[in-house]
Design an enzyme around this catalytic site. Structure first.
Site, PDB file in Angstrom:
ATOM      1  N   ARG A   1       0.783  -1.251   0.000  1.00  0.00           N
ATOM      2  CA  ARG A   1       0.000   0.000   0.000  1.00  0.00           C
ATOM      3  C   ARG A   1       0.806   1.288   0.000  1.00  0.00           C
ATOM      4  O   ARG A   1       0.246   2.339  -0.254  1.00  0.00           O
ATOM      5  CB  ARG A   1      -0.977   0.037   1.189  1.00  0.00           C
ATOM      6  CG  ARG A   1      -1.933  -1.139   1.267  1.00  0.00           C
ATOM      7  CD  ARG A   1      -2.841  -1.228   0.060  1.00  0.00           C
ATOM      8  NE  ARG A   1      -3.861  -2.263   0.222  1.00  0.00           N
ATOM      9  CZ  ARG A   1      -4.375  -2.960  -0.776  1.00  0.00           C
ATOM     10  NH1 ARG A   1      -3.970  -2.743  -2.017  1.00  0.00           N
ATOM     11  NH2 ARG A   1      -5.297  -3.865  -0.561  1.00  0.00           N
TER      12      ARG A   1
ATOM     13  N   ASP B   1      -1.700  -6.244 -11.426  1.00  0.00           N
ATOM     14  CA  ASP B   1      -2.613  -6.897 -10.481  1.00  0.00           C
ATOM     15  C   ASP B   1      -3.611  -5.920  -9.866  1.00  0.00           C
ATOM     16  O   ASP B   1      -3.283  -4.801  -9.523  1.00  0.00           O
ATOM     17  CB  ASP B   1      -1.848  -7.573  -9.354  1.00  0.00           C
ATOM     18  CG  ASP B   1      -2.801  -8.281  -8.405  1.00  0.00           C
ATOM     19  OD1 ASP B   1      -3.525  -9.164  -8.863  1.00  0.00           O
ATOM     20  OD2 ASP B   1      -2.855  -7.901  -7.227  1.00  0.00           O
TER      21      ASP B   1
ATOM     22  N   ASP C   1      -1.467 -12.795  -1.573  1.00  0.00           N
ATOM     23  CA  ASP C   1      -2.349 -11.694  -1.990  1.00  0.00           C
ATOM     24  C   ASP C   1      -2.785 -10.880  -0.763  1.00  0.00           C
ATOM     25  O   ASP C   1      -3.930 -10.422  -0.670  1.00  0.00           O
ATOM     26  CB  ASP C   1      -3.575 -12.201  -2.762  1.00  0.00           C
ATOM     27  CG  ASP C   1      -4.301 -11.070  -3.501  1.00  0.00           C
ATOM     28  OD1 ASP C   1      -3.787  -9.936  -3.513  1.00  0.00           O
ATOM     29  OD2 ASP C   1      -5.381 -11.331  -4.069  1.00  0.00           O
TER      30      ASP C   1
HETATM   31 ZN   LIG Z   1      -5.110  -9.824  -8.143  1.00  0.00          ZN
END
Ligand SMILES: [Zn+2]
Lengths: 325, 428
Positions: B60, B150, B303
């Site tokens: 982030r 992504d 993830d």
């Molecule tokens: Zn993803």
């Protein structure tokens, strides 16, 4: 009954019949010169509408007022509530105000369930329509209308819809009315058939307690009631069907098709009707069509639900009758 | 004291051995090693693994420091037994230039809890239109080798083809978030029985499978290497299995949550279960486990997707997608793969360290536990049983689906190049 009414699937057969029977009692109030019961005097009900629906809100409001509840209407629309947190904030405000029940309408599926289960608020929650999920009081008023028409107001007391064949036609995919009706009608013993083009039937429908057909003409002669669902014209642009004309031709209800239904069969519509595409004016105005009754029955059903969730277990009219003496 | 003796650890799940660390390297592995001059860690039958490597982490920073920062994210990584994480590019600004990837890389080095290997965006601003400067990111101090948009799919077939071809020049790999965008418009959860009932917009399996099928064919056509992120359906497994049998250079990852949770959880409408790709069915979960066991799926990647409380404490449709995963990943893998007999601990070392390090070309990570290798190590108490308590997370966000669930195993020590980052379950 459960403490909240979130989904038609929450209701047992006995719960549902109790609501329908109670609604019959409530319907009698409408025939009186003073259409009001003291049942919910001193209780506050909030109509929390995050999505516009004047018809549903007015119906709940009429039901609440006939039961002498104090009513707060909270309409939250547009950008001020676009942030997700507002549901929680609003709930906590209502909790602080000591609201006794919340009637919620929301564009997001599951919002009433979150409201009822997240600990944000303690009051009973009644779902007045959430996204494409559920609209349980609509299903109840539809079942009430069917029972009155197919069995009769008094003869119907204590009865369910066992063996009745009900057909729902149109945009099942986006319809909370369809989901609620399939659940409730199945619970009440009816045989439900969904009719729609395959594009408007959800993937996963095979687990629903109903049949699915793509052929309206084949189903009509075997139907005790045919409920037309609203089809939004915007669906055409998303390629759910080729043209409005083709949709009408295959899935619209006109006089000719209505004539193929059994003589006693009724035509229903949750409203508001868009005459032309899914239903012709001829059908909409025929005396088989119950749209106006459905509106009146909606108030009785909502009175019954509010009464049973907030009032108590005795027959609804015990108190007023005593008072009349 | 620069020497550390880890005594009696089951290296990769084998017989207990001692591991002597000297400085940044492993000096010796054997039995009865002398503890002289060394700080002793009594491992007592715990499992010793190479430091875990996560090929798919969202840190982030820059831009959403309220969710996570490189510091809090790498502390979470160390808590979970990781010594290297690959940081996804969907930050604000997007990691699509050498400047941004170097910044993230340096923050990781400065904090010292875990190596941070930035992933570069495939396209400028993740917009799918124009290739980002992939070469410049590779040549930067960060040495980017993995590229991904992504969060979004590189759905334009020509852009995907070009990216696959272009990164061959420096041994890079394109990691695809396989999601056909038109088929997932308005998607809220897996499309199927549960979505039909809940009235939530469906995310069909075919939206993932069709992109994977296209991309393996593209990779074959141009002779490139493609990596599939967070594979989530039984059909995707079949396609990857077919592609590998055909000799196509494809690798794939699965997340811990897709190995354990199903779309039945969404019945709670609790957004803690809202994730992209969505939780699938029991059948998919079993197929994913089997594929991870037989090597069709190469690695487990978390993830890890931190979100602040307010982005999850709301109605489902308004909630952000994603769940944190660094601190629970190994426990979920133990529960779903080891305790079920599908993987040995040596296999876990492969799926969570050797293979991800190889796919991402992470130098110094995913190395054997033997003399002369960098001392990147993780010690796991596999006998531990306990409920997950997010209050103890090092991650800045607590959006875990496992709160209050009992999960097995606990990472007690993590060593990054010989320096303990986690000691007795506490960050050093
Ligand atoms: Zn993803």
């Amino acid at each position: 009954m459960k403490r909240h009414l979130i989904s038609a699937a929450d209701l047992t057969r006995d719960d549902a019949v109790l609501i329908l029977d109670t609604a019959e009692e409530m319907a009698r109030v409408a025939d009186r010169p003073i259409k009001k019961l003291p049942t919910l005097r001193g209780r506050t009900v909030c109509n929390l509408f995050f999505e516009d629906s004047t018809r549903t809100r007015i119906s709940f409001e009429a039901a609440e007022k006939r039961l002498s509840a104090d009513v707060i209407n909270f309409a939250a629309k547009g950008s001020s509530v676009s942030k997700g947190e507002s549901l929680k904030d609003t709930a906590q405000t209502l909790e602080a105000m000591g609201v006794d029940a919340v009637v919620i309408r929301h564009s997001a599926s599951g919002a009433p369930y979150r409201l009822a289960t997240s600990g944000w608020i303690d009051a009973p929650v009644i779902n007045a329509g959430d996204g494409t999920h559920q609209h349980p009081t609509q299903a109840l008023l539809d079942a009430f209308t069917m029972r009155r028409r197919l069995i009769g107001p008094d003869a119907g007391l204590g009865q369910d819809l066992a063996g009745r064949r009900i057909t729902l036609v149109g945009d099942v995919l986006h319809s909370r009315v369809a989901r609620s009706n399939v659940d409730l009608l199945h619970t009440l013993g009816a045989e439900v058939t969904l009719v729609a083009p395959p594009t408007l039937v959800p993937v996963g429908v095979e687990n629903w307690p109903c049949e699915v057909s793509y052929d309206l003409d084949a189903v009509l002669p075997k139907s005790d009631a045919v409920m037309m669902l609203r089809v939004q014209r915007e669906r055409m642009n998303a390629a759910f069907f080729p043209t409005e004309r083709e949709y009408s031709r295959r899935y619209g209800l006109d006089g000719e098709r209505m004539a193929r239904m059994p003589g006693h069969a009724l035509v229903m519509h949750p409203g508001p009707m868009v005459r032309g595409m899914e239903i012709t004016a001829e059908v909409a105005d025929s005396d088989r069509c119950t749209v106006v009754e459905q509106v009146a029955n909606g108030v009785s059903i909502r009175m019954a639900v509010l009464y049973l969730l907030l009032g108590g277990n005795e027959p609804a009219l015990t108190h007023p009758r005593t008072e009349e003496k | 004291m620069s020497k550390i003796l880890i005594r009696g650890a089951r290296v990769l799940g084998g017989e207990p051995q001692d591991v002597l660390i000297d400085g940044e390297f492993i000096e010796a592995v054997g039995t009865g090693l002398s503890a002289e001059g060394a700080e002793v860690v009594e491992a007592d039958g715990k499992i010793l693994l190479p430091g875990l490597v996560d090929l798919h982490t969202h840190l982030r920073e820059p831009g959403r420091e309220d969710s996570e920062t490189v510091l809090t994210g790498t502390r979470a990584a160390a808590s979970g037994g990781y010594t290297a994480v690959f940081a996804m590019a969907n930050t604000f600004p997007v990691a699509d230039t050498a400047g941004v990837v170097e910044q993230v890389y340096r923050l990781g080095k400065e904090h010292g809890y875990c190596d941070v290997q930035p992933i570069g965006a495939v396209t400028v601003g993740l917009e799918g239109k124009k290739l980002a400067e992939l070469g410049a990111m590779h040549e930067s101090a960060a040495g980017v080798t993995v590229f991904s948009d992504d969060g979004k799919c590189v759905d334009d077939a020509v852009i995907m083809r070009r990216a696959l071809e272009y990164v061959k020049a420096f041994g890079g790999v394109v990691a695809q978030h396989a999601q056909e965008p038109r088929l997932t418009e308005g998607a809220q959860m897996n499309e199927g029985v549960v979505s039909a009932e809940l009235g939530l917009g469906g995310w069909p399996a075919v939206a993932e499978e069709s992109i994977i099928a296209r991309d393996v064919l593209l990779a074959e056509h141009v002779g490139s290497r493609v990596h599939i992120c967070h594979l989530s359906t039984a059909g995707s497994v079949e396609i990857v299995r077919w592609a590998k049998s055909r000799g196509i250079d494809v690798t794939a990852e699965v997340t811990p949550h897709h190995l354990l949770l199903t779309d039945e959880m969404v019945r709670s409408y609790n957004p803690v279960y809202k994730v992209n790709p969505p939780l699938r069915t029991e059948r998919d979960v079993l197929a994913l486990r089997e594929a991870l066991a037989d090597g069709t799926i190469d690695i487990v990647a978390t993830d890890h997707a931190p979100h602040p409380h307010e982005d999850k404490d709301c109605e489902w449709a308004a909630a952000a997608m994603g769940m944190v995963g660094l601190e629970t990943a190994l426990s979920v893998v133990q529960r779903t793969m080891v305790d079920t007999g599908l993987l040995t601990w040596a296999d876990v070392a492969d799926r969570m360290s050797f293979a991800p390090a190889r796919i991402g070309s992470a130098a110094g990570h995913g190395r054997p536990v033997s003399a002369g290798e960098p001392a990147n190590l993780t010690l796991v108490d596999s006998a531990y049983r306990g409920e997950v308590d997010p209050a103890g997370f090092a991650s800045r966000s607590r959006n875990t689906p496992y709160e209050g669930r009992e999960l097995p195993g606990r990472v007690t020590h993590t060593f990054l190049r010989g320096r303990a980052t986690l000691v007795d379950g506490k960050l050093a």
